[in-house]
Design an enzyme around this catalytic site. Structure first.
Site, PDB file in Angstrom:
ATOM      1  CB  SER A  37       2.544   7.238  -5.059  1.00  0.00           C
ATOM      2  OG  SER A  37       3.059   5.926  -4.901  1.00  0.00           O
ATOM      3  CG  HIS A  68       7.299   5.460  -7.532  1.00  0.00           C
ATOM      4  ND1 HIS A  68       7.678   6.084  -6.315  1.00  0.00           N
ATOM      5  CD2 HIS A  68       5.977   5.124  -7.210  1.00  0.00           C
ATOM      6  CE1 HIS A  68       7.078   6.062  -5.470  1.00  0.00           C
ATOM      7  NE2 HIS A  68       5.977   5.311  -5.876  1.00  0.00           N
ATOM      8  CG  HIS A  90       8.133   0.947  -2.894  1.00  0.00           C
ATOM      9  ND1 HIS A  90       8.382   1.597  -4.088  1.00  0.00           N
ATOM     10  CD2 HIS A  90       7.490   2.025  -2.117  1.00  0.00           C
ATOM     11  CE1 HIS A  90       7.687   2.835  -4.272  1.00  0.00           C
ATOM     12  NE2 HIS A  90       7.238   3.054  -2.918  1.00  0.00           N
ATOM     13  CE1 TYR A  92       5.552  -1.756  -4.761  1.00  0.00           C
ATOM     14  CE2 TYR A  92       5.409  -0.578  -2.557  1.00  0.00           C
ATOM     15  CZ  TYR A  92       5.496  -0.661  -3.913  1.00  0.00           C
ATOM     16  OH  TYR A  92       5.257   0.717  -4.629  1.00  0.00           O
ATOM     17  CD  GLU A  93      10.036  -0.945  -6.319  1.00  0.00           C
ATOM     18  OE1 GLU A  93      10.369  -0.883  -7.637  1.00  0.00           O
ATOM     19  OE2 GLU A  93      10.351  -0.041  -5.591  1.00  0.00           O
ATOM     20  CB  ALA A 120       0.495   8.254  -2.069  1.00  0.00           C
ATOM     21  CG  MET A 223       2.367   0.280   1.092  1.00  0.00           C
ATOM     22  SD  MET A 223       1.807  -0.538  -0.816  1.00  0.00           S
ATOM     23  CE  MET A 223       0.108  -0.756  -0.617  1.00  0.00           C
ATOM     24  CB  SER A 224       7.397   4.278   1.023  1.00  0.00           C
ATOM     25  OG  SER A 224       6.588   5.623   1.291  1.00  0.00           O
ATOM     26  CG  ASN A 247      -6.472   5.591  -0.046  1.00  0.00           C
ATOM     27  OD1 ASN A 247      -5.044   5.856  -0.321  1.00  0.00           O
ATOM     28  ND2 ASN A 247      -6.814   4.602   0.657  1.00  0.00           N
ATOM     29  CG  HIS A 262      -1.001   2.504  -8.162  1.00  0.00           C
ATOM     30  ND1 HIS A 262      -0.302   3.055  -7.152  1.00  0.00           N
ATOM     31  CD2 HIS A 262      -0.101   2.781  -9.506  1.00  0.00           C
ATOM     32  CE1 HIS A 262       0.944   3.551  -7.354  1.00  0.00           C
ATOM     33  NE2 HIS A 262       0.868   3.305  -8.923  1.00  0.00           N
TER      34      HIS A 262
HETATM   35  N1  HPA Z   1      -2.572   1.724   2.022  1.00  0.00           N
HETATM   36  C1  HPA Z   1      -1.321   1.681   2.034  1.00  0.00           C
HETATM   37  N2  HPA Z   1      -0.581   2.495   1.458  1.00  0.00           N
HETATM   38  C2  HPA Z   1      -1.263   3.374   0.639  1.00  0.00           C
HETATM   39  C3  HPA Z   1      -2.710   3.646   0.696  1.00  0.00           C
HETATM   40  C4  HPA Z   1      -3.293   2.652   1.697  1.00  0.00           C
HETATM   41  O1  HPA Z   1      -4.557   3.001   1.855  1.00  0.00           O
HETATM   42  N3  HPA Z   1      -3.002   4.759  -0.158  1.00  0.00           N
HETATM   43  C5  HPA Z   1      -1.641   5.484  -0.502  1.00  0.00           C
HETATM   44  N4  HPA Z   1      -0.615   4.264  -0.155  1.00  0.00           N
END
Ligand code: HPA
Length: 290
Positions: A37, A68, A90, A92-93, A120, A223-224, A247, A262
């Site tokens: 990401s 993406h 992903h 989730y898609e 990320a 998530m990947s 984060n 995001h």
């Molecule tokens: N959680 C899950 N996926 C992420 C996060 C998160 O805090 N930050 C970036 N991708």
């Protein structure tokens, strides 16, 4: 292409796609790179680039997420032949784990020996700050251990064995290479090593989930990556993984912090984009491929 449309996973179909692409370029990639990401800028490091939009490659899935882009880019980095996925898929898609990871098999049949995965991720380790780069030393595939695993189904021995070991999924020598390179580039103040915990998303984790993931051994959550790495290891590729900590997750239920979003993820990725590019370029320059 809608998520439900057919994306093949078997050797012969994947070989057809690889051969199709090899017929359109002279580059014979040895190193594959998957951009996470907001990290699509890594693709700017590719010289002599030949680009293919996913939507133009027969039977290739199409990424649906902002941040993406959807392109497969052949070229060279530091003189080494590479193929770069700008935009990944992903769960989730709405894609099955097999569809999410099918491009890794394409890379294998293009000749890729080493896969560099980037993502990320949220930081769980209390020592982590937003903007840190984590060299992934292992992962917890939370979907995989509950059966949502890309290698479920008939095993194709042409790719690999029925029961692959993932003990050394993130190759020790590549982790060392990455750490040495971070030091050489003066990045050690924001370099970490740790365990990537894979969740499906798309919701970010609740504080209780974050506390659970930390207790279970995760240093970062995202998530990947884990399914792609399992498929890469299954077919004999070496893997190097980087998480950009975009984060720090919230573990306190009474916080006034609204938690990750995001835009924040993309903002931090942008801030560290140059460093990530320099790191990947320098690491690629030092990689031994045939
Ligand atoms: N959680 C899950 N996926 C992420 C996060 C998160 O805090 N930050 C970036 N991708």
């Amino acid at each position: 292409m809608a998520a439900s449309e057919e994306v093949p996973f078997d050797y012969d179909s994947v070989k057809e796609i690889a051969d199709y692409l090899l017929g359109l370029t002279d580059i014979r990639p040895k190193i594959g790179i998957i951009c996470g990401s907001g990290l699509g800028g890594l693709a700017t490091q590719v010289e002599n680039a030949v680009e293919f939009e996913y939507s133009k490659i027969p039977k290739f899935p199409v990424s649906t997420v902002v941040g993406h882009a959807g392109k497969l880019i052949f070229g060279t980095i530091s003189g080494k032949p590479v193929v770069c996925m700008k935009g990944r898929f992903h769960y989730y898609e709405g894609y099955s784990p097999q569809k999410v990871t099918m491009p890794v098999r394409v890379m294998k049949l293009l000749g890729v020996e080493i896969l560099i995965v980037t993502n990320a991720a949220g930081g769980l380790n209390p020592n982590y700050k937003a903007g840190d780069i984590m060299i992934i030393n292992d992962h917890i595939n939370s979907l995989g251990v509950t059966g949502i695993h890309p290698l479920v189904g008939p095993n194709d021995d042409k790719f690999g064995t029925r029961f692959p070991s993932t003990t050394s999924a993130y190759a020790k020598e590549l982790r060392k290479l990455a750490m040495d390179t971070c030091k050489e580039l003066g990045m050690e103040d924001f370099t970490q090593t740790g365990v990537y915990f894979y969740v499906s998303g798309p919701s970010y984790e609740t504080p209780a989930e974050c506390r659970m993931i930390r207790t279970w051994g995760g240093d970062a959550v995202g998530m990947s990556t884990a399914p792609e790495v399992v498929v890469a290891v299954h077919c004999g590729m070496k893997v190097l993984g980087f998480s950009l900590i975009t984060n720090v997750v919230v573990m306190d239920i009474d916080t006034d912090d609204a938690g990750p979003n995001h835009e924040e993820v993309l903002e931090t990725s942008k801030r560290r984009a140059q460093d990530m590019q320099k790191l990947v370029k320098t690491v690629v320059a030092k990689m031994n491929v045939s």
